[in-house]
Design a protein around this motif. Sequence first.
Motif, PDB file in Angstrom:
ATOM      1  N   MET A   1       0.770  -1.180   0.014  1.00 30.33           N
ATOM      2  CA  MET A   1      -0.092  -0.110  -0.061  1.00 30.33           C
ATOM      3  C   MET A   1       0.957   1.321  -0.143  1.00 30.33           C
ATOM      4  O   MET A   1       1.872   1.471   0.874  1.00 30.33           O
ATOM      5  CB  MET A   1      -0.897   0.111   1.452  1.00 30.33           C
ATOM      6  CG  MET A   1      -1.940   1.103   1.391  1.00 30.33           C
ATOM      7  SD  MET A   1      -2.854   1.126   2.816  1.00 30.33           S
ATOM      8  CE  MET A   1      -3.670   2.400   2.470  1.00 30.33           C
ATOM      9  N   SER A   2       0.663   2.181  -0.961  1.00 28.95           N
ATOM     10  CA  SER A   2       1.388   3.239  -1.125  1.00 28.95           C
ATOM     11  C   SER A   2       1.189   4.252  -0.004  1.00 28.95           C
ATOM     12  O   SER A   2       0.093   4.303   0.524  1.00 28.95           O
ATOM     13  CB  SER A   2       1.268   3.976  -2.283  1.00 28.95           C
ATOM     14  OG  SER A   2      -0.018   4.401  -2.623  1.00 28.95           O
ATOM     15  N   GLY A   3       2.130   5.130   0.446  1.00 33.27           N
ATOM     16  CA  GLY A   3       1.985   6.130   1.474  1.00 33.27           C
ATOM     17  C   GLY A   3       1.189   7.274   1.011  1.00 33.27           C
ATOM     18  O   GLY A   3       0.894   7.403  -0.110  1.00 33.27           O
ATOM     19  N   GLN A  48       0.729   8.712  -9.770  1.00 29.09           N
ATOM     20  CA  GLN A  48       0.737   8.100 -11.009  1.00 29.09           C
ATOM     21  C   GLN A  48       0.460   8.916 -12.248  1.00 29.09           C
ATOM     22  O   GLN A  48       1.065   8.952 -13.245  1.00 29.09           O
ATOM     23  CB  GLN A  48      -0.279   6.981 -10.980  1.00 29.09           C
ATOM     24  CG  GLN A  48      -0.038   5.802 -12.271  1.00 29.09           C
ATOM     25  CD  GLN A  48       1.025   5.343 -12.464  1.00 29.09           C
ATOM     26  OE1 GLN A  48       1.869   4.585 -11.324  1.00 29.09           O
ATOM     27  NE2 GLN A  48       1.746   5.367 -13.533  1.00 29.09           N
ATOM     28  N   THR A  49      -0.682   9.764 -12.216  1.00 23.04           N
ATOM     29  CA  THR A  49      -0.949  10.795 -13.254  1.00 23.04           C
ATOM     30  C   THR A  49       0.147  11.619 -13.611  1.00 23.04           C
ATOM     31  O   THR A  49       0.405  11.947 -14.817  1.00 23.04           O
ATOM     32  CB  THR A  49      -2.236  11.398 -12.852  1.00 23.04           C
ATOM     33  OG1 THR A  49      -3.338  10.527 -12.435  1.00 23.04           O
ATOM     34  CG2 THR A  49      -2.327  12.411 -14.244  1.00 23.04           C
ATOM     35  N   ILE A  50       0.624  12.189 -12.576  1.00 25.59           N
ATOM     36  CA  ILE A  50       1.882  13.001 -12.852  1.00 25.59           C
ATOM     37  C   ILE A  50       3.082  12.295 -13.409  1.00 25.59           C
ATOM     38  O   ILE A  50       3.653  12.514 -14.506  1.00 25.59           O
ATOM     39  CB  ILE A  50       2.321  13.688 -11.361  1.00 25.59           C
ATOM     40  CG1 ILE A  50       1.102  14.446 -10.979  1.00 25.59           C
ATOM     41  CG2 ILE A  50       3.796  14.655 -11.612  1.00 25.59           C
ATOM     42  CD1 ILE A  50       1.728  15.091  -9.615  1.00 25.59           C
ATOM     43  N   LYS A  55       6.657  11.502 -17.803  1.00 31.55           N
ATOM     44  CA  LYS A  55       7.440  10.294 -18.345  1.00 31.55           C
ATOM     45  C   LYS A  55       8.338  10.057 -17.325  1.00 31.55           C
ATOM     46  O   LYS A  55       9.802   9.818 -17.542  1.00 31.55           O
ATOM     47  CB  LYS A  55       7.974  10.622 -19.700  1.00 31.55           C
ATOM     48  CG  LYS A  55       7.225  11.158 -20.756  1.00 31.55           C
ATOM     49  CD  LYS A  55       6.103  10.201 -20.945  1.00 31.55           C
ATOM     50  CE  LYS A  55       5.264  10.438 -22.056  1.00 31.55           C
ATOM     51  NZ  LYS A  55       3.783  10.276 -22.208  1.00 31.55           N
ATOM     52  N   ARG A  56       8.011   9.972 -15.838  1.00 31.94           N
ATOM     53  CA  ARG A  56       8.956   9.604 -15.000  1.00 31.94           C
ATOM     54  C   ARG A  56       8.101   8.587 -14.083  1.00 31.94           C
ATOM     55  O   ARG A  56       7.106   8.368 -14.292  1.00 31.94           O
ATOM     56  CB  ARG A  56       9.523  10.826 -14.030  1.00 31.94           C
ATOM     57  CG  ARG A  56      10.348  11.750 -14.862  1.00 31.94           C
ATOM     58  CD  ARG A  56      11.580  11.255 -15.194  1.00 31.94           C
ATOM     59  NE  ARG A  56      12.538  12.252 -15.524  1.00 31.94           N
ATOM     60  CZ  ARG A  56      12.690  12.564 -16.855  1.00 31.94           C
ATOM     61  NH1 ARG A  56      11.790  12.332 -17.944  1.00 31.94           N
ATOM     62  NH2 ARG A  56      13.419  13.543 -17.158  1.00 31.94           N
ATOM     63  N   VAL A  61       8.349  10.992  -8.656  1.00 31.96           N
ATOM     64  CA  VAL A  61       7.380  12.150  -8.599  1.00 31.96           C
ATOM     65  C   VAL A  61       7.084  12.266  -6.898  1.00 31.96           C
ATOM     66  O   VAL A  61       7.366  13.466  -6.378  1.00 31.96           O
ATOM     67  CB  VAL A  61       5.975  11.639  -9.285  1.00 31.96           C
ATOM     68  CG1 VAL A  61       4.881  12.827  -8.616  1.00 31.96           C
ATOM     69  CG2 VAL A  61       6.262  11.632 -10.553  1.00 31.96           C
ATOM     70  N   GLY A  62       7.143  11.311  -6.043  1.00 31.54           N
ATOM     71  CA  GLY A  62       6.842  11.194  -4.675  1.00 31.54           C
ATOM     72  C   GLY A  62       8.274  12.068  -3.997  1.00 31.54           C
ATOM     73  O   GLY A  62       8.046  12.626  -3.098  1.00 31.54           O
ATOM     74  N   LEU A  63       9.338  11.487  -4.644  1.00 30.50           N
ATOM     75  CA  LEU A  63      10.546  12.094  -4.016  1.00 30.50           C
ATOM     76  C   LEU A  63      10.604  13.581  -4.055  1.00 30.50           C
ATOM     77  O   LEU A  63      11.132  14.514  -3.058  1.00 30.50           O
ATOM     78  CB  LEU A  63      12.017  11.384  -4.738  1.00 30.50           C
ATOM     79  CG  LEU A  63      13.145  11.743  -4.263  1.00 30.50           C
ATOM     80  CD1 LEU A  63      14.501  10.888  -4.356  1.00 30.50           C
ATOM     81  CD2 LEU A  63      13.533  13.152  -4.624  1.00 30.50           C
TER      82      LEU A  63
END
Length: 223
Positions: A1-3, A48-50, A55-56, A61-63
């Motif tokens: 499960m993602s944070g 995920q959308t971002i 294209k990453r 993105v989370g970082l």
Amino acid sequence: MSGKAARIELTSCMHQILSQLAASRNASRAIIVRARIILLAFNKLDNQTIADTVKRCPKTVGLWRRRWRDSSQALLQMQFNLNQSAFQRAIIDTLSDAPRSGSPGRFTNEQISGLISLACEKPQNSGRPVTSWTGAELADEAQRRQLVDSISTSHVNRILREVSLKPHRSRYWCNTTEKDPELFQRQVETVCRTYYEAPQLYDRQRTHTVCIDEMTRGGPKTV
């Protein structure tokens, strides 16, 4: 499960600089992509959308969302202490590979809040022979009250401009007609506490704080 994804907050100045970087032909590809990530996150897109848009991978993105969130307080303070060019450099540093802790800036959040509060008072209460504050009068009064050791007129005007405060044009709710000073003090504390706690209420309980009165006489309402 993602944070839970890091929440992104931007001032108008930050948004403008990030938009310029995202559209830049001179900035590095990495800076352009990271600026786009922060702007898209500010628009409440999920990781995920971002990731699909820039294209990453979602982890990248989370970082950068977390990097911005962790630097946001330092950046906010620097915004009031740096000129536009230097502040843009600070944002680029934040989006660069090496982590930056950020400069603490010349003025503390308490000093900036004190200056804003002063701008909401009537100049006559300080014995000022003017009907509305100017940057020069505010700078002088802030130093007289020892809110700051020194501050320039241009710096005062920059702070007020960023928070959209125009004491020469408007009357504010702090200039009360309430006759009971103790009652007014309690009202001020309630309003300020509500605004202060709003982000925490949203993070913990997804509770939105909404001001339904332009003059905030009764304070914001939580829903």
